[in-house]
Design a protein around this motif. Structure first.
Motif, PDB file in Angstrom:
ATOM      1  N   ALA A 144     -10.030 -24.354  39.349  1.00 44.92           N
ATOM      2  CA  ALA A 144      -9.435 -23.033  39.140  1.00 44.92           C
ATOM      3  C   ALA A 144      -8.281 -22.820  40.113  1.00 44.92           C
ATOM      4  CB  ALA A 144     -10.484 -21.950  39.326  1.00 44.92           C
ATOM      5  N   CYS A 145      -7.284 -22.086  39.658  1.00 42.33           N
ATOM      6  CA  CYS A 145      -6.179 -21.650  40.513  1.00 42.33           C
ATOM      7  C   CYS A 145      -6.441 -20.197  40.891  1.00 42.33           C
ATOM      8  CB  CYS A 145      -4.853 -21.778  39.776  1.00 42.33           C
ATOM      9  SG  CYS A 145      -3.444 -21.067  40.672  1.00 42.33           S
ATOM     10  N   ILE A 146      -6.599 -19.937  42.170  1.00 44.07           N
ATOM     11  CA  ILE A 146      -6.820 -18.581  42.668  1.00 44.07           C
ATOM     12  C   ILE A 146      -5.463 -18.027  43.082  1.00 44.07           C
ATOM     13  CG2 ILE A 146      -8.090 -17.129  44.291  1.00 44.07           C
ATOM     14  CD1 ILE A 146      -9.799 -18.666  42.228  1.00 44.07           C
ATOM     15  N   ASN A 147      -4.943 -17.122  42.260  1.00 44.45           N
ATOM     16  CA  ASN A 147      -3.588 -16.606  42.462  1.00 44.45           C
ATOM     17  C   ASN A 147      -3.537 -15.128  42.058  1.00 44.45           C
ATOM     18  OD1 ASN A 147      -0.863 -16.395  42.903  1.00 44.45           O
ATOM     19  ND2 ASN A 147      -0.246 -17.585  41.112  1.00 44.45           N
ATOM     20  N   PRO A 148      -4.246 -14.254  42.789  1.00 42.96           N
ATOM     21  CA  PRO A 148      -4.369 -12.861  42.370  1.00 42.96           C
ATOM     22  C   PRO A 148      -3.057 -12.099  42.370  1.00 42.96           C
ATOM     23  CG  PRO A 148      -5.253 -13.165  44.575  1.00 42.96           C
ATOM     24  CD  PRO A 148      -4.994 -14.525  44.027  1.00 42.96           C
ATOM     25  N   GLN A 149      -2.134 -12.467  43.230  1.00 44.22           N
ATOM     26  CA  GLN A 149      -0.890 -11.700  43.324  1.00 44.22           C
ATOM     27  C   GLN A 149      -0.054 -11.808  42.050  1.00 44.22           C
ATOM     28  OE1 GLN A 149       1.223 -11.761  47.057  1.00 44.22           O
ATOM     29  NE2 GLN A 149      -0.480 -12.774  48.060  1.00 44.22           N
ATOM     30  N   GLU A 182     -11.566 -18.460  32.067  1.00 48.10           N
ATOM     31  CA  GLU A 182     -10.453 -17.550  32.333  1.00 48.10           C
ATOM     32  C   GLU A 182     -10.643 -16.863  33.682  1.00 48.10           C
ATOM     33  OE1 GLU A 182      -9.553 -16.037  27.751  1.00 48.10           O
ATOM     34  OE2 GLU A 182     -10.811 -14.834  29.090  1.00 48.10           O
ATOM     35  N   ASN A 183      -9.530 -16.591  34.366  1.00 44.81           N
ATOM     36  CA  ASN A 183      -9.543 -15.852  35.634  1.00 44.81           C
ATOM     37  C   ASN A 183      -9.169 -14.394  35.390  1.00 44.81           C
ATOM     38  OD1 ASN A 183      -9.651 -18.519  36.470  1.00 44.81           O
ATOM     39  ND2 ASN A 183      -8.282 -18.210  38.205  1.00 44.81           N
ATOM     40  N   TRP A 184      -9.921 -13.491  36.007  1.00 46.27           N
ATOM     41  CA  TRP A 184      -9.587 -12.069  36.025  1.00 46.27           C
ATOM     42  C   TRP A 184      -9.777 -11.575  37.456  1.00 46.27           C
ATOM     43  CZ3 TRP A 184      -8.443  -9.023  31.510  1.00 46.27           C
ATOM     44  CH2 TRP A 184      -8.440  -9.762  30.324  1.00 46.27           C
ATOM     45  N   TYR A 185      -8.934 -10.605  37.873  1.00 51.06           N
ATOM     46  CA  TYR A 185      -8.959 -10.164  39.266  1.00 51.06           C
ATOM     47  C   TYR A 185      -9.255  -8.669  39.345  1.00 51.06           C
ATOM     48  CZ  TYR A 185      -6.757 -14.667  40.038  1.00 51.06           C
ATOM     49  OH  TYR A 185      -6.494 -16.020  40.064  1.00 51.06           O
ATOM     50  N   VAL A 192     -12.640 -12.185  42.256  1.00 46.41           N
ATOM     51  CA  VAL A 192     -12.166 -12.880  41.074  1.00 46.41           C
ATOM     52  C   VAL A 192     -13.355 -13.033  40.127  1.00 46.41           C
ATOM     53  CG1 VAL A 192     -12.575 -15.170  42.112  1.00 46.41           C
ATOM     54  CG2 VAL A 192     -11.031 -14.958  40.155  1.00 46.41           C
ATOM     55  N   GLU A 193     -13.074 -12.839  38.856  1.00 46.16           N
ATOM     56  CA  GLU A 193     -14.110 -13.010  37.842  1.00 46.16           C
ATOM     57  C   GLU A 193     -13.717 -14.161  36.927  1.00 46.16           C
ATOM     58  OE1 GLU A 193     -16.216  -9.706  35.560  1.00 46.16           O
ATOM     59  OE2 GLU A 193     -14.777 -10.446  34.063  1.00 46.16           O
ATOM     60  N   PHE A 194     -14.667 -15.039  36.673  1.00 45.48           N
ATOM     61  CA  PHE A 194     -14.450 -16.163  35.761  1.00 45.48           C
ATOM     62  C   PHE A 194     -15.222 -15.886  34.477  1.00 45.48           C
ATOM     63  CE2 PHE A 194     -14.137 -17.867  40.084  1.00 45.48           C
ATOM     64  CZ  PHE A 194     -12.850 -18.385  40.042  1.00 45.48           C
ATOM     65  N   ARG A 195     -14.497 -15.859  33.363  1.00 42.23           N
ATOM     66  CA  ARG A 195     -15.124 -15.649  32.062  1.00 42.23           C
ATOM     67  C   ARG A 195     -15.271 -17.017  31.393  1.00 42.23           C
ATOM     68  NH1 ARG A 195     -12.313  -9.923  30.068  1.00 42.23           N
ATOM     69  NH2 ARG A 195     -12.754  -8.826  32.034  1.00 42.23           N
ATOM     70  N   ARG A 267     -18.664 -13.848  39.362  1.00 43.42           N
ATOM     71  CA  ARG A 267     -17.727 -13.255  40.316  1.00 43.42           C
ATOM     72  C   ARG A 267     -17.910 -13.830  41.715  1.00 43.42           C
ATOM     73  NH1 ARG A 267     -16.336  -6.878  39.516  1.00 43.42           N
ATOM     74  NH2 ARG A 267     -15.895  -6.914  37.268  1.00 43.42           N
ATOM     75  N   ALA A 268     -16.769 -13.893  42.442  1.00 41.38           N
ATOM     76  CA  ALA A 268     -16.765 -14.341  43.830  1.00 41.38           C
ATOM     77  C   ALA A 268     -15.759 -13.505  44.607  1.00 41.38           C
ATOM     78  CB  ALA A 268     -16.410 -15.817  43.921  1.00 41.38           C
TER      79      ALA A 268
END
Length: 307
Positions: A144-149, A182-185, A192-195, A267-268
């Motif tokens: 996963a790419c963690i990129n909330p901004q 999918e990533n959701w923030y 971060v939530e992963f669906r 979620r994490a």
């Protein structure tokens, strides 16, 4: 946590591909879309009254994980006309999965029809169904790419990745596969939530609750809807255990498989101020599975004379 620790030892070694080969570091071959398969011998299309028949059935684990507490049974036939030497059910079958060094384990179980009878008919067709029920698991390791901004409208801090959906293979050495993440923030909770989307990629059986999978082979009663498509999950982002919830349900490890929709969310907690970065997600799915193969035999009574 023990298997999580083992996974990260494996992941570090696997990533160091410039130093060692994949074959030297990878223990389980997490490829393929099968679990346990059934192979039947050539079965005669006809049997006569008084005849018997041995039916050797081969089970082979083509997946990357161990078949646990398997049950093999033959059902569907009329017991008034077909007599086995004992109830055609075998329990406690365990078969190791494949690795890069060895194929999956196989075994052959023999069922014996002592005789067939047909007192009031000249002939009739009997249908038989061979069913194997077992516990299995899927291990998926999407990146996963963690990129909330990029999702909040804040100026993006350059980092190591830009992709949105996690990267993964849909061939995971099991009949059930994770097909999309999918990533959701969530800015307020800094999460971060992963669906997570899943699919029965084998398409040759039924996914069952691991608590009640054996009923499919052992019981003559109908299973309830809650016995089907039930999956348990244990999930981590890096070393952080995530909180998982079925879609529309409360937090818990069990959820129902959905077609073409995310079935579960996990979620994490994350730091929204960090530059983007990649991280492995460790998804451990456990469930029951049942696969089946059918055949037919025409029973004949040449001495029958209609009254």
């Amino acid at each position: 946590m023990k298997r999580l620790t083992l996974f990260f030892v494996f992941f570090i070694l696997f990533s160091a591909c410039n130093l060692v080969t994949k074959k030297e570091t990878q223990v389980a071959d997490l490829t393929g879309t099968e679990g346990l398969i059934i192979t039947l011998p050539k079965i005669p299309s006809e049997m006569y009254v008084g005849q018997g028949l041995e039916i050797p059935i081969t089970l082979e684990n083509l997946g990357a994980h161990k078949v646990k507490n398997g049950v093999l049974s033959i059902v569907g036939f009329n017991e008034d006309f077909v007599k086995f030497n004992q109830a055609p059910k075998i329990e406690g079958i365990n078969l190791d999965g494949k690795t890069n060094f060895l194929p999956g384990e196989r075994t052959t179980k023999v069922f014996t029809i002592n005789s067939v009878s047909l007192p009031e008919e000249k002939q009739r067709e009997e249908s038989f169904e061979v069913i194997a029920c077992y516990q299995y698991e899927t291990i998926a390791i999407p990146i996963a790419c963690i990129n909330p901004q990029s999702q909040t409208g804040v100026q993006v801090v350059k980092g190591s990745c830009e992709f949105v959906d996690a990267q993964l293979s849909t061939s995971q050495g099991a009949p059930l596969a994770v097909t999309k993440v999918e990533n959701w923030y969530y800015l307020e909770s800094k999460e971060v939530e992963f669906r997570i989307y899943l699919k029965d990629v084998s398409g040759k059986g039924s996914i069952l609750a691991k608590e009640s999978y054996a009923k499919f082979c052992l019981s003559n009663t109908e299973l309830n809807s809650e016995d089907f498509n039930k999956i348990n999950i244990e999930a981590y982002m890096g070393t952080q255990e995530m909180r998982c919830s079925p879609i529309g349900g409360s937090v818990g490890p069990s959820f129902t498989l959905l077609e073409n929709s995310p079935a579960v969310t996990c979620r994490a907690s994350i730091d929204f101020d960090k530059p983007s970065y990649t991280t492995p997600l460790s998804l451990y799915l456990t469930y029951g599975y049942a696969t089946r193969v059918g055949f037919k035999i025409t029973l004949k009574n040449p001495s029958y004379v209609s009254k």
